[in-house]
Design a protein around this motif. Structure first.
Motif, mmCIF file in Angstrom:
data_model
loop_
_atom_site.group_PDB
_atom_site.id
_atom_site.type_symbol
_atom_site.label_atom_id
_atom_site.label_comp_id
_atom_site.label_asym_id
_atom_site.label_seq_id
_atom_site.Cartn_x
_atom_site.Cartn_y
_atom_site.Cartn_z
ATOM 1 N N VAL A 57 6.885 9.257 11.771
ATOM 2 C CA VAL A 57 6.755 7.806 11.812
ATOM 3 C C VAL A 57 8.096 7.188 12.201
ATOM 4 N N THR A 58 8.022 6.004 12.776
ATOM 5 C CA THR A 58 9.188 5.151 12.945
ATOM 6 C C THR A 58 9.069 4.023 11.933
ATOM 7 N N VAL A 59 10.143 3.737 11.212
ATOM 8 C CA VAL A 59 10.071 2.757 10.136
ATOM 9 C C VAL A 59 11.167 1.712 10.291
ATOM 10 N N LYS A 60 10.983 0.599 9.579
ATOM 11 C CA LYS A 60 11.967 -0.477 9.564
ATOM 12 C C LYS A 60 12.273 -0.827 8.113
ATOM 13 N N PRO A 61 13.540 -0.798 7.709
ATOM 14 C CA PRO A 61 13.883 -1.136 6.323
ATOM 15 C C PRO A 61 13.414 -2.536 5.947
ATOM 16 N N LEU A 62 12.968 -2.703 4.707
ATOM 17 C CA LEU A 62 12.493 -3.991 4.232
ATOM 18 C C LEU A 62 13.583 -4.807 3.540
ATOM 19 N N LEU A 63 14.719 -4.192 3.295
ATOM 20 C CA LEU A 63 15.847 -4.910 2.701
ATOM 21 C C LEU A 63 16.975 -5.023 3.719
ATOM 22 N N LYS A 64 17.465 -6.232 3.901
ATOM 23 C CA LYS A 64 18.546 -6.478 4.860
ATOM 24 C C LYS A 64 19.907 -6.301 4.178
ATOM 25 N N PRO A 65 20.883 -5.712 4.882
ATOM 26 C CA PRO A 65 22.249 -5.709 4.347
ATOM 27 C C PRO A 65 22.834 -7.111 4.417
ATOM 28 N N ARG A 66 23.815 -7.375 3.556
ATOM 29 C CA ARG A 66 24.437 -8.696 3.531
ATOM 30 C C ARG A 66 25.794 -8.677 4.227
ATOM 31 N N ASN A 67 26.136 -9.820 4.801
ATOM 32 C CA ASN A 67 27.503 -9.975 5.335
ATOM 33 C C ASN A 67 28.399 -10.557 4.245
ATOM 34 N N ASN A 68 29.650 -10.883 4.588
ATOM 35 C CA ASN A 68 30.601 -11.378 3.592
ATOM 36 C C ASN A 68 30.185 -12.706 2.975
ATOM 37 N N SER A 69 29.343 -13.433 3.693
ATOM 38 C CA SER A 69 28.885 -14.731 3.175
ATOM 39 C C SER A 69 27.612 -14.600 2.349
ATOM 40 N N PRO A 79 13.858 6.035 13.740
ATOM 41 C CA PRO A 79 12.798 6.796 14.418
ATOM 42 C C PRO A 79 12.592 8.196 13.836
ATOM 43 N N LYS A 80 11.414 8.714 14.097
ATOM 44 C CA LYS A 80 11.067 10.131 13.912
ATOM 45 C C LYS A 80 11.397 10.662 12.515
ATOM 46 N N LEU A 81 10.789 10.034 11.509
ATOM 47 C CA LEU A 81 10.907 10.555 10.150
ATOM 48 C C LEU A 81 9.659 11.381 9.840
ATOM 49 N N PRO A 82 9.783 12.615 9.370
ATOM 50 C CA PRO A 82 8.603 13.391 8.988
ATOM 51 C C PRO A 82 7.877 12.690 7.835
ATOM 52 N N TYR A 83 6.561 12.531 7.956
ATOM 53 C CA TYR A 83 5.826 11.874 6.872
ATOM 54 C C TYR A 83 5.093 12.895 5.993
ATOM 55 N N PHE A 84 4.838 12.483 4.772
ATOM 56 C CA PHE A 84 4.226 13.360 3.769
ATOM 57 C C PHE A 84 2.713 13.422 3.955
ATOM 58 N N ARG A 85 2.174 14.629 3.865
ATOM 59 C CA ARG A 85 0.731 14.852 3.812
ATOM 60 C C ARG A 85 0.460 15.829 2.678
#
Length: 237
Positions: A57-69, A79-85
């Motif tokens: 699977v290709t995934v997108k993190p649901l938590l954003k990193p923060r900047n200094n502000s 990309p290309k993470l092995p998924y569990f079955r």
């Protein structure tokens, strides 16, 4: 690391002594280079078909990193993470991820690119550590209300639901029901010879009519008999 990069996360405790300041500094460095697990959403699925192993699977993190502000920064896909079955040997339950599924990317300690399904220990291809690209995907969190499912309860019930079709494929299928076996359908099709009775010699009982080649069991008549009050003889053996 520049002072401005840490200012946003400083607190009174971190500034209370040199030891606490160093502790804060080390924790900040570690948090930026070490990943453990990430809540993610699936953006693409790579499957090889029902007759093959689990894919990627290709995934997108649901938590954003923060900047200094303290503002959130845009995230990029992984990309290309092995998924569990759920699979043991050649036995598996196939329920692969779909786009939009929410899951967890579990980050490995070392580069996993040399594994690729090989069960022989390998030397990591690079020296990278705790990198999100070396993750395994486990899914199924906050899922939608299922429409196709197997529902098991420890009270002793199992329910299978498929709005379209259920197919059982095996050289030999057997159902053992000590109390009753009920089939409710507007039409029942049996393709193949039917044998009844079994070893117990039980009889088959039908509440409605039975037809063979459009000949009714309850309303059929015989030809070639003489009219009168006599009846036809017994069926031939």
């Amino acid at each position: 690391m520049a002072e401005t990069e840490l200012k946003a996360n400083y607190d009174d405790f971190a500034c209370s002594s040199e030891l606490n300041a160093m502790d804060f500094f080390v924790r900040s460095i570690v948090s930026k280079v070490v990943s453990t697990s990430l809540p993610v959403v699936v953006t693409a699925v790579e499957r090889s078909g029902d007759g093959s192993g689990a894919g990627y699977v290709t995934v997108k993190p649901l938590l954003k990193p923060r900047n200094n502000s303290g503002d959130g920064l845009e995230v990029t896909t992984i990309p290309k993470l092995p998924y569990f079955r759920l699979q043991h040997g050649k036995a598996a339950i196939i329920c692969d991820p779909k786009i939009g599924d929410i899951g967890l990317a579990v980050v490995a300690k070392h580069d996993i690119s040399n594994i690729g399904g090989n069960n022989t220990p390998q030397v990591p291809a690079t020296y990278r550590s705790f990198d999100p690209s070396d993750s395994f995907y486990i899914g199924g969190f906050w899922g939608q209300a299922p429409e196709v499912f197997i529902h098991l309860e420890d009270e002793g019930t199992i329910k299978l639901k498929a709005p379209t079709k259920i197919t059982l494929e095996a050289p030999d299928c057997e159902v053992n029901a000590s109390t009753s076996f009920t089939v409710n359908s507007s039409q029942i099709n049996l393709n193949g010879p039917i044998s009844g009775g079994g070893s117990s010699g039980a009889n088959a009982t039908f509440s409605g009519d039975v037809k063979a080649k459009n000949i009714s069991l309850t309303t059929h008549v015989h030809t070639g008999v003489q009219a009168g009050n006599a009846t036809s003889g017994q069926p031939r053996q």
